[in-house]
Design an enzyme around this catalytic site. Structure first.
Site, PDB file in Angstrom:
ATOM      1  N   ASP A  86       0.883  -1.030   0.224  1.00  0.00           N
ATOM      2  CA  ASP A  86       0.191  -0.207   0.091  1.00  0.00           C
ATOM      3  C   ASP A  86       1.282   1.106   0.132  1.00  0.00           C
ATOM      4  O   ASP A  86       1.280   1.057   1.027  1.00  0.00           O
ATOM      5  CB  ASP A  86      -1.208  -0.053   1.436  1.00  0.00           C
ATOM      6  CG  ASP A  86      -1.824   1.916   0.937  1.00  0.00           C
ATOM      7  OD1 ASP A  86      -1.263   2.061   0.704  1.00  0.00           O
ATOM      8  OD2 ASP A  86      -2.232   1.108   2.224  1.00  0.00           O
ATOM      9  N   TYR A 182     -10.311  14.019  -6.857  1.00  0.00           N
ATOM     10  CA  TYR A 182      -9.353  14.118  -7.445  1.00  0.00           C
ATOM     11  C   TYR A 182      -8.948  15.103  -8.754  1.00  0.00           C
ATOM     12  O   TYR A 182      -7.143  14.506  -8.806  1.00  0.00           O
ATOM     13  CB  TYR A 182     -10.157  13.435  -9.006  1.00  0.00           C
ATOM     14  CG  TYR A 182      -9.157  12.302  -9.984  1.00  0.00           C
ATOM     15  CD1 TYR A 182      -8.386  11.274 -10.293  1.00  0.00           C
ATOM     16  CD2 TYR A 182      -9.069  12.549 -11.130  1.00  0.00           C
ATOM     17  CE1 TYR A 182      -7.926  10.523 -11.139  1.00  0.00           C
ATOM     18  CE2 TYR A 182      -8.024  12.612 -11.708  1.00  0.00           C
ATOM     19  CZ  TYR A 182      -7.612  10.938 -11.757  1.00  0.00           C
ATOM     20  OH  TYR A 182      -6.322  10.909 -12.722  1.00  0.00           O
ATOM     21  N   LYS A 186      -4.341  15.643  -7.914  1.00  0.00           N
ATOM     22  CA  LYS A 186      -3.763  16.090  -9.170  1.00  0.00           C
ATOM     23  C   LYS A 186      -3.435  17.216 -10.006  1.00  0.00           C
ATOM     24  O   LYS A 186      -2.335  17.329  -9.883  1.00  0.00           O
ATOM     25  CB  LYS A 186      -4.277  14.987 -10.582  1.00  0.00           C
ATOM     26  CG  LYS A 186      -4.757  13.842 -10.820  1.00  0.00           C
ATOM     27  CD  LYS A 186      -3.858  13.127 -10.435  1.00  0.00           C
ATOM     28  CE  LYS A 186      -3.915  11.607 -10.505  1.00  0.00           C
ATOM     29  NZ  LYS A 186      -2.874  10.856 -10.156  1.00  0.00           N
ATOM     30  N   ILE A 219      -8.453   8.330 -20.803  1.00  0.00           N
ATOM     31  CA  ILE A 219      -7.568   6.753 -21.274  1.00  0.00           C
ATOM     32  C   ILE A 219      -8.522   5.481 -20.704  1.00  0.00           C
ATOM     33  O   ILE A 219      -9.598   5.703 -20.076  1.00  0.00           O
ATOM     34  CB  ILE A 219      -6.357   6.592 -20.523  1.00  0.00           C
ATOM     35  CG1 ILE A 219      -5.321   7.244 -20.471  1.00  0.00           C
ATOM     36  CG2 ILE A 219      -5.315   5.392 -20.723  1.00  0.00           C
ATOM     37  CD1 ILE A 219      -3.977   7.400 -19.099  1.00  0.00           C
ATOM     38  N   THR A 221      -9.142   3.121 -19.435  1.00  0.00           N
ATOM     39  CA  THR A 221      -9.025   1.945 -18.844  1.00  0.00           C
ATOM     40  C   THR A 221      -9.872   1.758 -17.341  1.00  0.00           C
ATOM     41  O   THR A 221     -11.357   1.856 -17.983  1.00  0.00           O
ATOM     42  CB  THR A 221      -7.768   2.632 -17.738  1.00  0.00           C
ATOM     43  OG1 THR A 221      -8.575   3.918 -16.879  1.00  0.00           O
ATOM     44  CG2 THR A 221      -7.178   2.889 -18.294  1.00  0.00           C
TER      45      THR A 221
END
Length: 325
Positions: A86, A182, A186, A219, A221
């Protein structure tokens, strides 16, 4: 500054262009090693001559993806190992370094932080614990890994390159997406990269460590799978960039290898924004809107006159140059 000194550079004019993008004789640590991007990067490092250590939460890596990674390693005479860890657990990570680094063939000289999570919740309803978890993984976990790697490079007295995976979401908000945690995390990763680069590039008694970031666009994913399952979502996202499509993980191989390798020897504290022109497209739209707003009450004939005579008439709004009527 008193605590800075010029370090020996990597690469050099005597190194062939091809070899500037090789990773021979070095180990690269990749977090988020079971994810689509992490596995893609692992394969690229192995193809480029480097050994790989992948870490992630699962006890074991995905069978199909890891089988492919091992096949690449065998083909190129490189090595790939996996450990469960982790990234937010500093004690566990320190123990992992103590156990694994003496077993590596080559010194640790590269890091790619692919570990990250997201979440879509309206900010007014965002549970604080969920917000904190995203920041803890995306930002604090990134710092913990970078710090541990820098200490290892200092112990081995080797130069290195660290690539932090940020996001185009760190440069601005995404239309229609409630991802405040998020986006914030970032954006912080971008600043973290610049801050670490400033500290580790030329500090006395410390090897030179370059730190850069990359900011991917959308992307395909598992992180975006839920959103892309919605009708027309892919079409909407594609239309927001200049290439009219969404990226795939393989398109980030070359930029990351470039940042890890000696070909980017004079690059640190920088961000590679690989978003298909998404953010630039937004900037152009804003510029056009602003320009139009200044002259929207002027007859079209006047627009054209201004456009033709901008150089001669300095009293007219310069933004009229950009009108495309």
């Amino acid at each position: 500054m008193a605590n800075r000194e010029t370090k020996p550079r990597v690469g050099g004019p005597e190194v062939s262009t091809r070899d500037l993008f090789r990773l021979d004789g070095r180990t690269v640590l990749i977090t988020g090693g079971t994810g689509a991007l992490g596995l893609e990067v692992a394969g690229s490092v192995l193809e480029s001559g480097g050994d790989v250590i992948c870490i992630d939460l699962p006890e074991l890596p995905p069978e199909a993806g890891w089988t492919k990674v091992q096949a690449i390693a065998e083909t190129h005479g490189t090595r790939a190992t996996y450990y469960s860890c982790d990234v937010t657990d500093a004690d566990r990570l320190r123990f992992l370094f103590e156990e694994t680094m003496p077993k590596t063939r080559y010194p640790l000289r590269g890091v790619v932080t692919c570990a990250g999570v997201s979440g879509r919740v309206p900010a007014v309803d965002y549970p604080v614990d969920d917000f904190r978890r995203i920041v803890d993984i995306n930002l604090v976990g990134t710092f913990i890994v970078a710090q541990a790697a820098a200490r290892e490079m200092r112990n081995q007295n080797v130069s290195g390159s660290i690539v932090l995976v940020a996001s185009m979401s760190g440069w601005g908000s995404n239309k229609g997406l409630d991802t405040s945690a998020y986006n914030s995390s970032k954006s912080a990763v971008l600043q973290l990269g610049r801050s670490l680069a400033a500290e580790w590039g030329s500090r006395q008694g410390h090897p030179s460590i370059r730190v850069n970031t990359i900011s991917p666009g959308y992307i395909k994913t598992r992180l975006t799978a839920e959103s892309l399952a919605k009708p027309t979502q892919e079409q909407v996202w594609s239309a927001e960039n200049m290439l009219n499509r969404i990226s795939t993980t393989d398109e980030y191989r070359a930029p990351i290898i470039f940042l890890l390798a000696d070909g980017s020897s004079f690059m640190t504290g920088a961000d590679l924004r690989i978003d298909g022109g998404h953010r630039s497209c937004e900037s152009m739209n804003e510029l056009h809107s602003e320009s139009y707003g200044l002259v929207k009450n002027v007859p079209i004939s006047k627009h054209w006159k201004w456009k033709r005579s901008t150089i001669a008439r300095s009293d007219m709004p310069r933004s009229a140059e950009y009108l495309d009527l």
